[in-house]
Every structure is written in C-alpha cells, then in structure tokens.
Write a protein that holds these residues in place. Structure first.
Motif, mmCIF file in Angstrom:
data_model
loop_
_atom_site.group_PDB
_atom_site.id
_atom_site.type_symbol
_atom_site.label_atom_id
_atom_site.label_comp_id
_atom_site.label_asym_id
_atom_site.label_seq_id
_atom_site.Cartn_x
_atom_site.Cartn_y
_atom_site.Cartn_z
ATOM 1 N N LYS A 188 9.468 26.759 10.728
ATOM 2 C CA LYS A 188 8.749 25.958 9.721
ATOM 3 C C LYS A 188 9.661 24.882 9.133
ATOM 4 C CE LYS A 188 5.744 26.285 5.669
ATOM 5 N NZ LYS A 188 6.300 25.090 5.019
ATOM 6 N N ASP A 192 8.794 20.997 9.218
ATOM 7 C CA ASP A 192 8.684 20.216 7.985
ATOM 8 C C ASP A 192 9.665 19.047 7.982
ATOM 9 O OD1 ASP A 192 6.687 21.820 6.987
ATOM 10 O OD2 ASP A 192 8.047 23.112 5.827
ATOM 11 N N PHE A 204 12.992 22.555 1.838
ATOM 12 C CA PHE A 204 12.158 23.332 2.744
ATOM 13 C C PHE A 204 12.725 24.724 3.015
ATOM 14 C CE2 PHE A 204 11.311 18.841 4.080
ATOM 15 C CZ PHE A 204 10.028 18.786 3.562
#
Length: 217
Positions: A188, A192, A204
């Motif tokens: 992820k 991101d 993040f």
C-alpha cells in the motif's frame, strides 16, 4: 465487529504507551551535509545510512556509517552529523543516558529521473519520489526480491531496531509487531507513493510507526 473493537483498543493502548513518556531527540541544530561538488556536477544521487548515538546532554557521542553509496557521501555525512545537537534530557523515570537512531541521508531527493540537488535527512523527510526511484531500480535489477527489501524499507527496519524505539516502546512484543505491521503495509505504501510522488513517505506509514519517527507526523 468484536475483532475490530479489540484491534482499536489495542491501538489506543499502544498510542498511550508511546505518549506516556516525553519524546527524546528533539532537534536543536541538525545542519544538512553539503553535496560533494564533483558528484553534484555529474548529477550523481546517493545515500548514506548512519547510526547515531546521542547522549542525554544532547550531543552526538558516535556516528557509525552502516551503508553508503559513495565514499564522498560518507565523508560529507560524517562531517555534518557530528555537529548535531538535540535538547538535553534528564536520565530519570526510565529515560536512558543515551539512545541510538538510524538516520538515512539522501543526496538527490528524487533519485535520478528527474535529478534534484536537494538533500533529505531522516526517515521523516524521504520523498515518495525517492521511494519510487528505488522500487523501479529494484524491480529492474532484482525482480524476484520482495519490495520489503528495498533500501528505504530496510532503513525503516533499522530505525525500529534502535534503542530510541525501545525507549518509547518498552514492550518487546509490541516492538516485534511493528516489523510485521511495516512489512504488511509495504504494497500500500508503494502504491500510495506512486500516486503521490511529491508527498513524504512518512505520511503513508502505519500510524503507530509514523508516530515513532523523530519529527514525523
């Protein structure tokens, strides 16, 4: 639903444990290194990971280079970090007489395309653009390696392994869980950062990790 409630309670307890002790390593003077002129002219990006031991008086007691992409970057980083100063703290109520922290220093904050002469210091300031650069290089040169092996994430692991993190998260099981949390979050974070190259990577990171980063959000 019960599982989610228990997870939320565990996160609250973790946050309380972190904030229960006053944060150490509050920067007073941390000047950036100078970009070696011949490497700057060649548009040569690079990185240094240095392990600092900072004493309770706020001075750097030792600076050990763990990784460097060029000897001149090593010299520039060492000249700078030995001058750093942090706010002194009292050695009481569980606060240690010194702490160790891993500090990444990136010469060329965006990597190679496009090259930037900007220098970023500390995990909290690494740009997503630089992570994108490293991910691209890793996929090209080491296609079978997991993305968690990318240097930026290795730097984060070294940070979590330092005694500074131990001082803020005394529970060993909680510290061990941080490494698993980081590894699970890697896909992820990569996604991101790919979508937001101008943001800082710390934004993040999982919240419980970002809160441990000196100067982080």
């Amino acid at each position: 639903m019960a599982v989610k409630v228990l997870a939320f309670i565990a996160f609250l307890l973790f946050s309380v444990a972190i904030h229960a002790s006053e944060a150490l390593l509050i920067p007073v003077s941390t000047p950036k290194p100078e970009f070696p002129q011949n490497l700057l002219k060649k548009r040569h990006p690079g990185k240094v990971l240095v392990s600092l031991i900072v004493g309770a008086f706020g001075t750097v007691q030792s600076a050990r280079v763990i990784e460097s992409s060029h000897p001149q970057f090593t010299e520039a980083a060492q000249r700078a970090v030995v001058k750093w100063r942090y706010r002194p703290w009292e050695v009481a109520e569980g606060k240690p007489s010194s702490v160790e922290i891993a500090v990444p220093i990136i010469f060329g904050a965006r990597g190679l395309h496009p090259f930037s002469p900007q220098i970023t210091v500390g995990l909290e300031n690494i740009l997503c653009a630089y992570l994108n650069h490293e991910v691209h290089a890793s996929k090209r040169d080491f296609p079978n390696e997991p993305l968690s092996k990318v240097d930026v994430f290795w730097h984060a692991q070294k940070y979590l392994a330092g005694s500074y993190t131990r001082s803020r998260v005394p529970d060993e099981a909680a510290r061990t869980a941080l490494f698993s949390t980081l590894e699970k979050a890697v896909p992820k974070i990569v996604k991101d950062c790919r979508n937001h190259p101008d943001r800082r990577m710390v934004g993040f990171l999982p919240k419980e990790i970002a809160e441990l980063v000196v100067g982080g959000s």
